[in-house]
Design a protein around this motif. Structure first.
Motif, PDB file in Angstrom:
ATOM      1  N   GLU A 193      30.797  21.508  47.844  1.00 15.00           N
ATOM      2  CA  GLU A 193      30.404  23.088  47.825  1.00 15.00           C
ATOM      3  C   GLU A 193      30.440  23.327  49.307  1.00 15.00           C
ATOM      4  N   MET A 194      31.404  24.727  49.355  1.00 15.97           N
ATOM      5  CA  MET A 194      31.198  25.270  50.618  1.00 15.97           C
ATOM      6  C   MET A 194      30.333  26.169  51.275  1.00 15.97           C
ATOM      7  N   VAL A 195      29.453  25.933  52.429  1.00 13.51           N
ATOM      8  CA  VAL A 195      28.568  26.664  52.654  1.00 13.51           C
ATOM      9  C   VAL A 195      28.982  27.221  54.064  1.00 13.51           C
ATOM     10  N   PHE A 196      28.434  28.256  53.874  1.00 13.52           N
ATOM     11  CA  PHE A 196      28.699  29.490  55.689  1.00 13.52           C
ATOM     12  C   PHE A 196      27.720  29.481  56.057  1.00 13.52           C
ATOM     13  N   TYR A 197      27.374  28.910  57.319  1.00 10.32           N
ATOM     14  CA  TYR A 197      26.103  30.038  57.944  1.00 10.32           C
ATOM     15  C   TYR A 197      26.712  31.216  59.233  1.00 10.32           C
ATOM     16  N   THR A 198      27.965  31.281  59.288  1.00 14.40           N
ATOM     17  CA  THR A 198      28.022  32.217  59.599  1.00 14.40           C
ATOM     18  C   THR A 198      29.630  33.304  59.740  1.00 14.40           C
ATOM     19  N   GLY A 202      52.067  40.941  60.082  1.00  9.66           N
ATOM     20  CA  GLY A 202      52.493  40.877  58.447  1.00  9.66           C
ATOM     21  C   GLY A 202      50.846  40.895  57.932  1.00  9.66           C
ATOM     22  N   ALA A 203      50.797  41.277  56.686  1.00  8.86           N
ATOM     23  CA  ALA A 203      49.131  41.409  56.210  1.00  8.86           C
ATOM     24  C   ALA A 203      49.092  41.202  54.938  1.00  8.86           C
ATOM     25  N   GLY A 204      48.051  39.828  54.285  1.00 15.29           N
ATOM     26  CA  GLY A 204      48.022  39.582  53.184  1.00 15.29           C
ATOM     27  C   GLY A 204      46.622  39.582  52.447  1.00 15.29           C
ATOM     28  N   ARG A 205      46.476  39.627  51.320  1.00 13.93           N
ATOM     29  CA  ARG A 205      45.278  39.120  50.096  1.00 13.93           C
ATOM     30  C   ARG A 205      45.105  38.658  49.545  1.00 13.93           C
ATOM     31  N   SER A 206      45.047  37.546  49.012  1.00 17.98           N
ATOM     32  CA  SER A 206      44.915  36.222  48.147  1.00 17.98           C
ATOM     33  C   SER A 206      44.076  36.143  46.848  1.00 17.98           C
ATOM     34  N   SER A 207      43.818  36.182  46.206  1.00 16.24           N
ATOM     35  CA  SER A 207      42.344  36.507  45.250  1.00 16.24           C
ATOM     36  C   SER A 207      42.261  34.785  45.247  1.00 16.24           C
ATOM     37  N   GLU A 208      42.818  33.666  45.726  1.00 15.53           N
ATOM     38  CA  GLU A 208      42.455  32.230  45.939  1.00 15.53           C
ATOM     39  C   GLU A 208      41.911  32.565  47.234  1.00 15.53           C
ATOM     40  N   GLU A 209      40.167  31.826  46.646  1.00 16.61           N
ATOM     41  CA  GLU A 209      39.491  31.898  47.934  1.00 16.61           C
ATOM     42  C   GLU A 209      39.125  33.122  47.877  1.00 16.61           C
ATOM     43  N   LYS A 210      39.682  34.705  47.422  1.00 15.61           N
ATOM     44  CA  LYS A 210      39.489  35.726  48.088  1.00 15.61           C
ATOM     45  C   LYS A 210      39.742  35.813  49.388  1.00 15.61           C
ATOM     46  N   THR A 211      41.104  35.646  50.673  1.00 15.46           N
ATOM     47  CA  THR A 211      41.245  35.441  51.284  1.00 15.46           C
ATOM     48  C   THR A 211      42.237  36.485  52.144  1.00 15.46           C
ATOM     49  N   TYR A 212      41.727  37.598  53.093  1.00 11.34           N
ATOM     50  CA  TYR A 212      42.688  37.799  54.234  1.00 11.34           C
ATOM     51  C   TYR A 212      43.376  37.546  55.214  1.00 11.34           C
ATOM     52  N   LYS A 217      35.627  26.147  59.972  1.00 12.31           N
ATOM     53  CA  LYS A 217      34.627  24.909  59.037  1.00 12.31           C
ATOM     54  C   LYS A 217      35.483  24.162  57.659  1.00 12.31           C
ATOM     55  N   THR A 218      34.772  22.742  57.579  1.00 15.82           N
ATOM     56  CA  THR A 218      35.718  22.588  56.611  1.00 15.82           C
ATOM     57  C   THR A 218      34.075  22.293  55.784  1.00 15.82           C
ATOM     58  N   GLU A 219      34.609  21.477  54.206  1.00 13.58           N
ATOM     59  CA  GLU A 219      32.954  21.472  53.439  1.00 13.58           C
ATOM     60  C   GLU A 219      31.130  20.179  54.256  1.00 13.58           C
ATOM     61  N   THR A 274      28.809  32.534  49.930  1.00  2.51           N
ATOM     62  CA  THR A 274      28.812  30.925  50.580  1.00  2.51           C
ATOM     63  C   THR A 274      28.339  29.444  49.615  1.00  2.51           C
ATOM     64  N   GLY A 275      29.222  28.823  49.059  1.00  3.65           N
ATOM     65  CA  GLY A 275      27.713  27.514  48.494  1.00  3.65           C
ATOM     66  C   GLY A 275      29.407  28.089  47.191  1.00  3.65           C
ATOM     67  N   TYR A 276      30.014  28.436  47.630  1.00  2.36           N
ATOM     68  CA  TYR A 276      31.040  27.755  46.523  1.00  2.36           C
ATOM     69  C   TYR A 276      31.429  26.760  46.361  1.00  2.36           C
ATOM     70  N   VAL A 277      32.188  26.263  45.046  1.00  5.08           N
ATOM     71  CA  VAL A 277      32.931  24.998  44.723  1.00  5.08           C
ATOM     72  C   VAL A 277      33.802  25.369  45.043  1.00  5.08           C
ATOM     73  N   MET A 278      34.466  24.565  45.844  1.00  5.56           N
ATOM     74  CA  MET A 278      35.882  24.367  46.352  1.00  5.56           C
ATOM     75  C   MET A 278      36.679  23.567  45.084  1.00  5.56           C
ATOM     76  N   ASN A 279      38.378  24.158  45.083  1.00  7.04           N
ATOM     77  CA  ASN A 279      39.301  23.275  44.336  1.00  7.04           C
ATOM     78  C   ASN A 279      38.511  21.433  43.671  1.00  7.04           C
ATOM     79  N   SER A 280      38.508  20.584  45.443  1.00  5.07           N
ATOM     80  CA  SER A 280      38.231  19.330  45.649  1.00  5.07           C
ATOM     81  C   SER A 280      36.934  19.009  44.996  1.00  5.07           C
TER      82      SER A 280
END
Length: 306
Positions: free
Chosen positions: A155-160, A104-114, A194-196, A146-152
């Motif tokens: 801030e979540m920053v991705f480098y790769t 299966g495969a899906g796409r969520s609007s929450e965190e724009k996740t595939y 990666k965690t926050e 990168t740098g978006y604010v999570m529900n908690s």
């Protein structure tokens, strides 16, 4: 049963003949296999509420899922109409490669996740075996900037790009006790690349449990709970803050219309994949962080024989 007894008698009296004995043993084994009755419809669908069930999709069949979550009921009447003014949605497709294996495969609007996932029914409940065991695995990628604010509030920053991935493994263990009641255990392992912050563990173990009770031929009541094995006191002692994530508790009703399954439910988890509703759930029932929503499942057949 009478056929079995006849074969056993013949086996005893023909014991002196090796080849005859082998033939009769093969006949007896074939007859016992034919007498195996596998349990059907332990659950109505391949999802319980947020999480998975042991059910798979029939070979050459396609399931189309639409999952919808409104805002929390404590968000106010004037400002948000008890959550109806906002929503999250997930669309997914799952296909049966065999009667026991789906992808299966899906796409969520929450965190724009595939997400990509697969399930395989390893063992099946029958009149000779007490449970069904299904293996489930998934991988999900977060595509938020990168740098978006999570529900908690962190801030979540991705480098790769590899830091965006989360992996989940589950053993789904269920038993249908009788026509009305089924129960399932869902031991779960989640790995976050990666965690926050370094205060959070990259690995999470959770024990899920759930079940369904059949109210009528068309309506079923479902319940689902995930207990996370987290050292909350240790986190608070090391950071000075309370652990922001909570266990997920959901309940709802399945309505089988014949053409599709409609699931109406209430949950303290807004996300619709394991990373979100198990690992990153910030809602609590005590604070009325209750999200209501629905799942709709529609099955399409590509099997001309059926």
């Amino acid at each position: 049963m009478l056929k079995k007894l006849k074969l056993i008698v013949l086996l005893v009296f023909c014991g002196s003949g090796v080849f005859a004995q082998d033939d009769l043993l093969n006949m007896l084994n074939d007859d016992m296999e034919q007498d195996t009755t596998f349990t059907q419809a332990t659950f109505k669908a391949s999802r319980l509420i947020n999480g998975q069930t042991i059910e798979t999709v029939s070979k050459n069949h396609l399931n189309f899922w639409i999952s919808h979550r409104f805002g929390s009921v404590n968000s106010g009447f004037i400002s948000n109409f008890f959550g109806l003014d906002e929503a999250r949605i997930r669309l997914s497709l799952e296909y049966g490669l065999t009667d026991r294996w789906l992808i299966g495969a899906g796409r969520s609007s929450e965190e724009k996740t595939y997400d990509l996932y697969s399930k395989y029914k390893v063992l099946r409940q029958s009149n000779h075996f007490p449970i069904t065991v299904t293996a489930y695995g998934s991988m999900a990628i977060n595509t938020m900037p990168t740098g978006y604010v999570m529900n908690s509030g962190d801030e979540m920053v991705f480098y790769t790009n590899p830091e965006r991935w989360t992996y989940t493994g589950q053993a789904l263990i269920a038993r249908k006790f009788h026509e009305k009641f089924s129960f399932q255990l869902m031991p779960t392992f989640i790995h976050f690349n990666k965690t926050e912050s370094n205060s959070f563990d990259n690995n999470l173990i959770s024990l899920g449990m759930g079940g369904r009770y059949k109210i009528s031929n068309r309506v079923t009541f479902s319940l689902e709970y995930y207990y996370n094995l987290v050292d909350r006191n240790g986190f608070e002692a090391s950071t000075g803050y309370a652990y922001p994530y909570h266990n997920s508790l959901s309940m709802g009703f399945d309505i089988d219309t014949g053409g599709h399954v409609f699931q109406l439910h209430f949950t303290n988890a807004r996300g619709m994949i394991e990373r979100q509703f198990i690992g990153l759930n910030t809602g609590t029932w005590e604070n009325a962080d209750i999200f209501y929503g629905f799942n709709i499942s529609r099955t399409f057949s590509f099997d001309k024989k059926r």
